[in-house]
Design an enzyme around this catalytic site. Structure first.
Site: not given
Length: 391
Positions: A134, A370
């Site tokens: 990320t 997630e």
């Protein structure tokens, strides 16, 4: 009287080995997490001293075969995740980042040398890993990442930033995903094994936080980080590489959040049986019983869903959209149960003497990482209609 925590006799669907593993993790949580978690949460401390105990229990990379890993089944991993998250989401997150993300990346995509070098030490808790995917500008859209790795002779030089990277400040090894340029022609997203003491690698904790306080999330800066050619994960090309690891983590979440839900339900049930407004236990009121029944029903259904997914995974038949069913449904259910349980505790529910509000706060993070609720909704929308609405 029925067992209020197993109305459907789900235990009868588990093997003795599965129940034994669950019991050992539950005992660990009761002895070493519950007595201290309120203090850790309030002080925003991750109990790194528990890492060796998690390793002794075989919980680090527990679903990986060989290389010092326990080689447990998917169902056993799920049961362990639920027990850990009944203690706190931060502890389950540690096991998930270490095993389902960092170790899985090496096990799935690494060379035999990389596996031999890293996995035994990671399973033993001697090396902690993190998973750098990320970025500040690309959470749900990792394909737009700007971190870039360029070839320079036999080396790779990585530059970029990552955000919300669990464990990065205590990690010894980072799995970093970056866009690449091999000899001038783009070769897509690749993964690299980067020791965190490499020059140019900096990790900084993200603080203050209202969620996951007994856990570690970080920003990472990669400033011309140079790694040798053999740092590249040879088996991972494109987004399929990190997504295969994310699916491992998402599967564990589908189980883990039910532990937080069950613990919240337990707190509400026990409180309602002892609290006596208007001369009788709170549990004697019809509205209270309705709330408890709604919680119990959703937890039972959630465990049946998680168990079905686990059996599919152990059979090699689990599909990505089915993981999205588990992650979306069970996380959504768990956060509602935690909130409802907090409400049943009244004013006492806002203190750290009781777990539901802590669980609810943590689950705000779990529902985000997630894959957000929205992302999993669109994954399932595509599975149902055949149309990818997010593209």
């Amino acid at each position: 009287m029925a067992d209020p925590y197993d109305l459907l006799a789900i235990d009868s669907l588990l093997s003795e080995n599965e129940k034994s593993l669950r019991a050992s993790v539950r005992a660990f949580v009761d002895a070493e997490i519950r007595p201290h978690i309120a203090d850790w949460y309030e002080r925003a401390v991750f109990p790194v001293e528990l890492v060796p105990r998690l390793a002794e229990l075989g919980l680090l990379g527990m679903h990986i075969q060989g290389f010092g890993c326990a080689g447990r089944s998917a169902v056993e991993y799920g049961l362990a995740a639920a027990e850990l998250e009944a203690g706190d989401s931060g502890l389950r997150t540690f096991v998930s980042v270490q095993g389902s993300l960092a170790m899985s990346a090496i096990a799935k995509h690494g060379s035999e040398q990389q596996k031999s070098d890293w996995l035994p030490r990671m399973a033993a808790g001697k090396v902690i890993g993190c998973f750098g995917l990320t970025e500040p500008g690309s959470g749900s859209d990792p394909g737009s990442m700007s971190t870039f790795a360029r070839r320079d002779g036999n080396d790779w030089v990585i530059t970029g930033t990552k955000r919300w990277i669990g464990l990065a400040t205590i990690a010894h090894l980072a799995v970093i995903w970056a866009q690449t340029d091999a000899g001038g022609s783009p070769s897509g997203i690749r993964g690299f094994l980067v020791p965190t003491d490499t020059t140019g690698f900096t990790a900084t904790p993200i603080a203050p936080k209202l969620s996951m306080r007994a856990s570690i999330q970080c920003d990472i800066v990669l400033d011309e980080v140079r790694v040798p050619a053999d740092a590249l994960l040879p088996g991972a090309e494109g987004l399929r590489g990190p997504f295969s690891c994310l699916n491992e983590a998402r599967y564990g979440i589908a189980w883990g959040v039910l532990g937080a839900a069950r613990d919240s339900y337990r707190a509400a049930l026990e409180y309602s049986l002892t609290r006596e407004p208007f001369g009788k236990p709170l549990a004697a009121f019809q509205l209270t019983q309705q709330k408890l029944v709604d919680m119990a029903l959703e937890i039972e259904k959630g465990f049946l869903l998680a168990l079905h997914l686990g059996r599919l995974k152990d059979a090699g038949d689990l599909q990505p959209h089915q993981i999205s069913v588990g992650k979306l449904n069970n996380t959504r259910v768990a956060i509602q149960i935690a909130r409802d349980a907090r409400a049943m505790l009244g004013g006492n529910g806002i203190t750290l003497d009781f777990s539901p509000l802590r669980h609810a706060n943590n689950l705000e993070s779990v529902r985000t990482y997630e894959g957000t609720d929205e992302v999993h909704t669109l994954v399932l929308g595509q599975a149902i209609t055949g149309i990818a609405a997010f593209r």
